[in-house]
Design a protein around this motif. Sequence first.
Motif, PDB file in Angstrom:
ATOM      1  N   LEU A 137      -1.514   4.856 -12.204  1.00 55.77           N
ATOM      2  CA  LEU A 137      -1.731   6.236 -11.782  1.00 55.77           C
ATOM      3  C   LEU A 137      -1.595   7.126 -13.012  1.00 55.77           C
ATOM      4  O   LEU A 137      -1.024   6.723 -14.018  1.00 55.77           O
ATOM      5  CB  LEU A 137      -0.679   6.656 -10.748  1.00 55.77           C
ATOM      6  N   SER A 138      -2.087   8.348 -12.903  1.00 55.32           N
ATOM      7  CA  SER A 138      -1.858   9.281 -14.011  1.00 55.32           C
ATOM      8  C   SER A 138      -0.442   9.837 -13.893  1.00 55.32           C
ATOM      9  O   SER A 138       0.157   9.838 -12.801  1.00 55.32           O
ATOM     10  CB  SER A 138      -2.878  10.424 -13.976  1.00 55.32           C
ATOM     11  N   ARG A 139       0.095  10.308 -15.014  1.00 54.76           N
ATOM     12  CA  ARG A 139       1.416  10.947 -14.966  1.00 54.76           C
ATOM     13  C   ARG A 139       1.371  12.163 -14.051  1.00 54.76           C
ATOM     14  O   ARG A 139       2.350  12.455 -13.360  1.00 54.76           O
ATOM     15  CB  ARG A 139       1.862  11.347 -16.375  1.00 54.76           C
ATOM     16  N   ALA A 140       0.256  12.871 -14.038  1.00 55.72           N
ATOM     17  CA  ALA A 140       0.128  14.056 -13.186  1.00 55.72           C
ATOM     18  C   ALA A 140       0.230  13.672 -11.706  1.00 55.72           C
ATOM     19  O   ALA A 140       0.833  14.399 -10.910  1.00 55.72           O
ATOM     20  CB  ALA A 140      -1.188  14.769 -13.459  1.00 55.72           C
TER      21      ALA A 140
ATOM     22  N   GLU B 134       0.862  -1.172   0.000  1.00 58.88           N
ATOM     23  CA  GLU B 134       0.000   0.000   0.000  1.00 58.88           C
ATOM     24  C   GLU B 134       0.902   1.226   0.000  1.00 58.88           C
ATOM     25  O   GLU B 134       1.906   1.271   0.712  1.00 58.88           O
ATOM     26  CB  GLU B 134      -0.891  -0.016   1.246  1.00 58.88           C
ATOM     27  N   GLY B 135       0.578   2.213  -0.787  1.00 59.41           N
ATOM     28  CA  GLY B 135       1.417   3.403  -0.871  1.00 59.41           C
ATOM     29  C   GLY B 135       2.784   3.100  -1.435  1.00 59.41           C
ATOM     30  O   GLY B 135       3.799   3.570  -0.926  1.00 59.41           O
ATOM     31  N   ALA B 136       2.804   2.331  -2.528  1.00 56.39           N
ATOM     32  CA  ALA B 136       4.075   1.882  -3.097  1.00 56.39           C
ATOM     33  C   ALA B 136       4.878   3.008  -3.743  1.00 56.39           C
ATOM     34  O   ALA B 136       6.095   2.891  -3.891  1.00 56.39           O
ATOM     35  CB  ALA B 136       3.811   0.785  -4.137  1.00 56.39           C
ATOM     36  N   LEU B 137       4.212   4.093  -4.116  1.00 55.15           N
ATOM     37  CA  LEU B 137       4.904   5.111  -4.916  1.00 55.15           C
ATOM     38  C   LEU B 137       6.119   5.695  -4.197  1.00 55.15           C
ATOM     39  O   LEU B 137       7.206   5.791  -4.794  1.00 55.15           O
ATOM     40  CB  LEU B 137       3.935   6.237  -5.310  1.00 55.15           C
ATOM     41  N   LEU B 138       5.990   6.091  -2.947  1.00 58.33           N
ATOM     42  CA  LEU B 138       7.126   6.724  -2.260  1.00 58.33           C
ATOM     43  C   LEU B 138       8.316   5.785  -2.097  1.00 58.33           C
ATOM     44  O   LEU B 138       9.449   6.179  -2.413  1.00 58.33           O
ATOM     45  CB  LEU B 138       6.705   7.316  -0.919  1.00 58.33           C
TER      46      LEU B 138
END
Length: 140
Positions: free
Chosen positions: A48-51, A17-21
């Motif tokens: 996810l979107s690029r934005a 969960e919350g892999a982006l960071l």
Amino acid sequence: MRDDRLADIIAAHHNREGALLPILNDVQAAFGCVDEDTVRALAAALNLSRAEVHGVVSFYHDYKAKADPRPVLKLCRAEACQARGVEALVAEAERAAGERVHIETVYCLGLCAIGPAAMTNGQVHARLDGDRLATLIEAL
Ligand code: FES
């Protein structure tokens, strides 16, 4: 090679969960930057979107758009360190750094009562004066 390494980083965190960071942290550490191609790849991989990815990357100053191989000294220029004289050290730090070391301004390293403060290689340094700052820069 780079694509394989990026795929490995994504795979290591993909199901969190919350892999982006954590992915961005690993990407920054592995490549020295999070460039536009990587933002695009992460957006696709994480659905996810690029934005959305760009918004996170641009919010945190530790993610760089371009790699800079120079060593970094992070110099705190927030209010408490200003009150303890950091502004008088800036020109001296820049002179000592020249083009060899990147002086990055940060805003608080948690050493407000014992500033001026700086960070090199993840280590914090407090009660800096011109000589101590020059020594730190030379050691990088
Ligand atoms: S203001 Fe410089 S360490 Fe907090």
